[in-house]
Design an enzyme around this catalytic site. Structure first.
Site, PDB file in Angstrom:
ATOM      1  N   GLU A   9       1.032  -0.728  -0.030  1.00 45.98           N
ATOM      2  CA  GLU A   9      -0.169   0.014   0.226  1.00 45.98           C
ATOM      3  C   GLU A   9       0.781   1.729  -0.185  1.00 45.98           C
ATOM      4  O   GLU A   9       1.689   1.541   0.743  1.00 45.98           O
ATOM      5  CB  GLU A   9      -0.929  -0.183   1.239  1.00 45.98           C
ATOM      6  CG  GLU A   9      -2.522   0.007   1.275  1.00 45.98           C
ATOM      7  CD  GLU A   9      -2.293   0.432   2.802  1.00 45.98           C
ATOM      8  OE1 GLU A   9      -2.808   1.018   3.181  1.00 45.98           O
ATOM      9  OE2 GLU A   9      -2.815  -0.890   3.079  1.00 45.98           O
ATOM     10  N   ASP A  47      -5.500   9.775   9.106  1.00 44.67           N
ATOM     11  CA  ASP A  47      -4.361   9.654   9.783  1.00 44.67           C
ATOM     12  C   ASP A  47      -4.124  10.291  11.147  1.00 44.67           C
ATOM     13  O   ASP A  47      -4.202  11.251  11.233  1.00 44.67           O
ATOM     14  CB  ASP A  47      -3.570  10.077   8.503  1.00 44.67           C
ATOM     15  CG  ASP A  47      -3.645   9.023   7.715  1.00 44.67           C
ATOM     16  OD1 ASP A  47      -3.407   8.484   7.757  1.00 44.67           O
ATOM     17  OD2 ASP A  47      -3.513   9.643   6.282  1.00 44.67           O
TER      18      ASP A  47
END
Lengths: 273, 404
Positions: free
Chosen positions: A55, A66
Site C-alpha cells: 500500500e 491519519d
C-alpha cells in the site's frame, strides 16, 4: 462460500497466503518518505521482508483519517515537493521490482483533480493494482467504480465498527481485492491494546461476503499480527512501518520480517478460512 | 418554508454529498434522522425559538441606515446580527446544534474555530445547556486571537491548540474530525459553518435561516415590499445562506455573496473560493475550493479571520452555478475602508467579515441605482477586530494617520 468473489490482484495474493495456511500481510508506506528515493527503498524493503500486498500512501494536505505519525511523514514528503506524478513513478518502480500487488491509498480529491478516468488509465499503465479510498464511500464512488472496472483495478473500500450490516453489504459488494476493516473507531497509529471491536466486525463482514477481509489500524508488532491473523484474512500495518522508515530500509525490513513471522503463527486458525 | 434541496444524500446538484470515512457514515445518518425529527417536532422548534428570543435577543433589528444610504446612493438596510448575544449570527447555529446534542442524549461537544467567534458561540451554548465543550483552534489563530481563547476558557471550554498542517482553521477542522471519529458515541461535532458533509450544510442553514426569515418579514413591514438585493459576506457561507434562504424563491430579489479578495485576486493571496477556485472535495463535500494542480488544498489569505477558509459551503456553489446568486471579491483594503465608513456614518463598528458585505453593497448600489433598496447582513460586531483596525489605520500613538 461458493459465490463469485471479486478477488482482483490483491485478493488473489491474500487468498494465496490463506491457502498456505496463514494470514496475508499488507504493508503501508507513503510515497516520498523519508525522501523520494528513500521511499522507494523502504517499499522494496517491505517486499524483501515478506509482505503480500503493498500500500503506497499518496500524501495529501488534509489527511483526516491519519494520526500524527503518518501526518508528519506525508508533510515531509509534500514539503520536499512530492507530486502526484511522483507517486505514479514510485508505483512504477515498485511494481517492476516484484510481483507483489501495489495499491495506492489516497484521499479522494487528488484523484478527482487528476481526472478519475485519466488517473485510472495512467495508474494501470504503470502497473498499479488498485486504490484504497478512505474518504470515498461507494455511495459517492460511481465515477471511480466505472473507471476501476474499465481498467481492471482493485477497489478497496472501508468498513468500520460503526457500519450497519446493511452498509457492510453495500460496501463489500462494491469492493474488488479485499475490504479494509478498521479495527478501532479512530485514526491511524500504533496502539498498545488489541481492539475488541475488530473480531465482531470481521464476523459481521464475513457473514455477508466472500471477499477477503483485511484488518488495519493500530497493528505494530508480530504478536498483534498473529492475533489478528487468527480471525482475519489479512493484517494491515501502517504507522509502525512509517516509524521504522525513519531509520532506513534495514529497519523496515526487520519489522516486516517480524510481522511476516506473526501472520505465520497459529496455523490452526487458517483451517477456518 | 422549506427548501427542496438538498436531496436525501445531501446533494445540491453536483455539489455537497458525503466524502467521509465510513466510520462516520452511520453517525451522520443518525444525526440526519435526529435533526429531521427535531425540526418536525414543535416542542423542539418552540424551544429553539424561545432561546433565540429570550437568550440571544432575536429577532435582531432591521435598521434603516440613512447616513450610509446617502453615501451609497441607494437605500441600505442593515440586518443587525451584530446585536445578538456574543456579537454575531454564529450563536443561532451553536444554540440549535447544542439543543440537538441534548436531544440525542450526547454529553460532549467539539467544535473548530478560526477567529474564535464560533468557538465562543459554542462555548456559550455549552455553558447555557450544560454540555462539556472542547474547541480545536489552529496554533497560529490561538496566538492571533488570544482574547477569544480567554473567553472560551472563562465559559468553561477546553481549547486545544492544533499544531499540524498550516495550523489554521482547516487544520482545526481536520483535528476535530479525528476526535469525532474516536468519540462519536458521546460527542456531537458542532460544525460552525454551512459546509462539510451532509447533513451539516442543510442543518446549519436551517438553524441560521432566521436571519433571512426575520429580515424578509421586517422588510415587508418597513417597505411594504421586498428589498431589491440581499448582500452577505461568504467564507464558509453560514451568514450568507442564513440571509439568502428566505429569499431564494423570491426571484426578483438579487442575491450577492461577497468573497474575501485579500490582497487582490491577481496576487493569489485571497480566499475568494467561488470567484477563483475549482470544483473539488474538501472536508466531506464537493464544492469550489482553492487547490493546486494536484488537488492539494492551498492556503487562503484574508484580513478577516472569519472568512479565511479555502472552501465554501456546497449550497453556495450550487447557487453560483445556477446563477441564482452571484459572487464577487472585495479586497482587504476595500473592506477596511467600508469598516471605517460604517463606523463614521452610523456609529456602528462592524466585524471585518461584515465590512466586506458593506463594501460589496457600495458597488452594487452604483449598479442598481438610487431607487434600489439593498439589504445587508451585518453578521457581527467589530470589537474582536480592534487590533487589526489599530494596525491598519495606525490608530494608537504617533503612528501618524496610518492609511488615511
Amino acid at each position: 462460500m461458493s459465490e463469485l468473489v471479486a478477488l482482483g490482484k490483491a485478493g488473489a495474493a491474500i487468498r494465496k497466503a490463506n491457502a498456505d495456511g496463514r494470514g496475508a500481510l499488507v504493508g503501508y508506506l507513503p510515497a516520498g518518505y523519508p525522501s523520494y528515493d528513500g521511499g522507494i527503498d523502504g517499499i522494496k524493503a517491505m517486499i524483501d521482508g515478506g509482505v503480500d500486498v503493498i500500500e503506497i500512501g499518496l500524501p495529501y494536505s488534509d489527511p483526516v483519517m491519519d494520526g500524527p505519525t503518518i501526518q508528519r511523514a506525508t508533510e515531509i514528503a509534500r514539503a520536499a515537493g512530492l507530486r502526484t506524478r511522483d507517486v505514479l513513478s514510485t508505483v512504477e518502480k515498485v511494481a517492476s521490482y516484484s510481483d507483489v500487488p501495489v495499491l495506492v491509498m489516497t484521499y479522494w480529491n487528488p484523484i478527482e483533480r487528476y481526472g478519475v478516468d485519466r488517473f485510472a488509465a495512467d495508474f494501470a499503465g504503470v502497473g498499479g493494482a488498485g486504490l484504497i479510498t478512505p474518504d470515498l464511500i461507494p455511495d459517492e464512488g460511481a465515477e471511480w467504480i466505472a473507471a476501476a472496472d474499465k481498467n481492471e483495478l482493485d477497489k478497496v473500500f472501508l468498513v468500520s465498527p460503526s457500519s450497519t450490516d446493511e452498509r457492510i453489504k453495500l460496501t463489500t459488494a462494491a469492493c474488488r481485492g479485499f475490504v479494509y476493516a478498521t479495527a478501532v473507531m479512530g485514526v491511524t497509529g500504533a496502539r498498545e491494546t488489541p481492539s475488541d471491536l475488530a473480531p465482531p466486525l470481521v464476523e459481521r463482514t464475513k457473514a455477508v461476503t466472500g471477499i477477503p477481509v483485511g484488518v488495519g489500524l493500530g497493528v505494530s508488532n508480530g504478536d498483534q499480527a498473529a492475533a489478528i491473523a487468527a480471525y482475519a484474512d489479512a493484517v494491515i500495518v501502517g504507522s509502525a512501518l512509517v516509524k521504522a522508515a525513519a531509520d532506513g530500509p534495514a529497519a523496515v525490513r526487520a519489522l516486516t520480517e517480524e510481522l511476516a513471522e506473526g501472520v505465520r503463527r497459529e496455523p490452526s486458525a487458517a483451517a477456518g478460512r | 418554508m422549506s427548501t427542496v434541496l438538498p436531496d436525501q444524500l445531501g446533494h445540491f446538484g453536483r455539489f455537497g454529498g458525503r466524502f467521509m470515512p465510513e466510520a462516520l457514515i452511520a453517525p451522520l445518518d443518525e444525526l440526519t434522522k435526529a435533526w429531521q425529527e427535531a425540526m418536525a417536532d414543535k416542542e423542539f422548534t418552540d424551544e429553539f425559538e424561545r432561546m433565540l428570543r429570550e437568550y440571544i435577543g432575536a429577532p435582531s433589528l432591521l435598521y434603516d441606515a440613512t447616513r450610509l444610504s446617502d453615501v451609497a446612493g441607494a437605500r441600505i438596510l442593515l440586518k443587525r446580527e451584530d446585536l445578538n448575544h456574543t456579537g454575531a449570527h454564529k450563536i443561532r447555529n451553536a444554540i440549535g446544534q447544542a439543543l440537538l446534542t441534548k436531544r440525542m442524549g450526547k454529553t460532549r461537544v467539539i467544535a473548530e474555530t478560526g477567529a474564535g467567534q464560533h468557538g465562543v458561540a459554542t462555548a456559550t451554548a455549552c455553558a447555557y445547556l450544560d454540555l462539556e465543550c472542547v474547541v480545536y483552534m489552529g496554533e497560529v489563530d490561538t496566538e492571533r486571537q488570544a482574547l477569544n481563547v480567554a473567553r472560551m476558557k472563562l465559559l468553561g471550554a477546553e481549547v486545544i491548540s492544533v499544531k499540524t498542517g498550516s495550523r489554521t482553521l482547516k487544520d482545526a477542522i481536520n483535528e476535530a474530525l479525528r476526535d469525532w471519529v474516536a468519540s462519536v458515541d458521546k460527542t456531537h461535532y458542532i460544525l460552525g459553518t454551512a459546509a462539510g458533509s451532509h447533513p451539516f450544510p442543510a442543518m446549519v442553514r436551517d438553524f441560521v435561516r432566521g436571519i433571512g426569515d426575520e429580515a424578509r418579514e421586517q422588510s415587508l413591514e418597513l417597505l411594504g415590499k421586498l428589498p431589491d438585493a440581499a448582500v452577505a459576506s461568504v467564507g464558509g457561507g453560514s451568514n450568507a445562506i442564513g440571509l439568502f434562504a428566505a429569499f431564494i424563491p423570491d426571484t426578483d430579489v438579487k442575491l450577492y455573496g461577497i468573497e474575501p479578495g485579500g490582497d487582490g485576486f491577481e496576487t493569489g493571496r485571497h480566499a475568494a473560493t467561488i470567484t477563483a477556485g475549482q470544483v473539488g472535495v474538501l472536508h466531506g463535500a464537493r464544492s469550489f475550493l482553492l487547490q493546486d494542480e494536484d488537488g492539494q488544498t492551498m492556503e487562503s489569505h484574508s484580513i478577516s479571520a472569519g472568512l479565511d477558509y479555502p472552501g465554501v459551503g456546497p449550497e453556495h456553489a450550487w447557487l453560483a452555478e445556477t446563477g441564482r446568486a452571484s459572487y464577487r471579491p472585495i479586497t482587504d483594503a476595500e473592506a477596511m475602508e467600508a469598516f471605517r465608513l460604517l463606523s463614521r456614518t452610523e456609529g456602528i463598528i462592524p466585524a471585518i467579515e461584515s465590512a466586506h458585505a458593506v463594501a460589496g453593497a457600495l458597488d452594487i448600489a452604483k449598479e442598481l441605482g438610487p431607487e434600489a433598496t439593498i439589504l445587508i447582513n451585518l453578521s457581527g460586531r467589530g470589537d474582536k477586530d480592534m487590533d487589526t483596525a489599530v494596525s491598519w489605520f495606525g490608530l494608537i500613538d504617533g503612528e501618524a494617520a496610518g492609511r488615511e
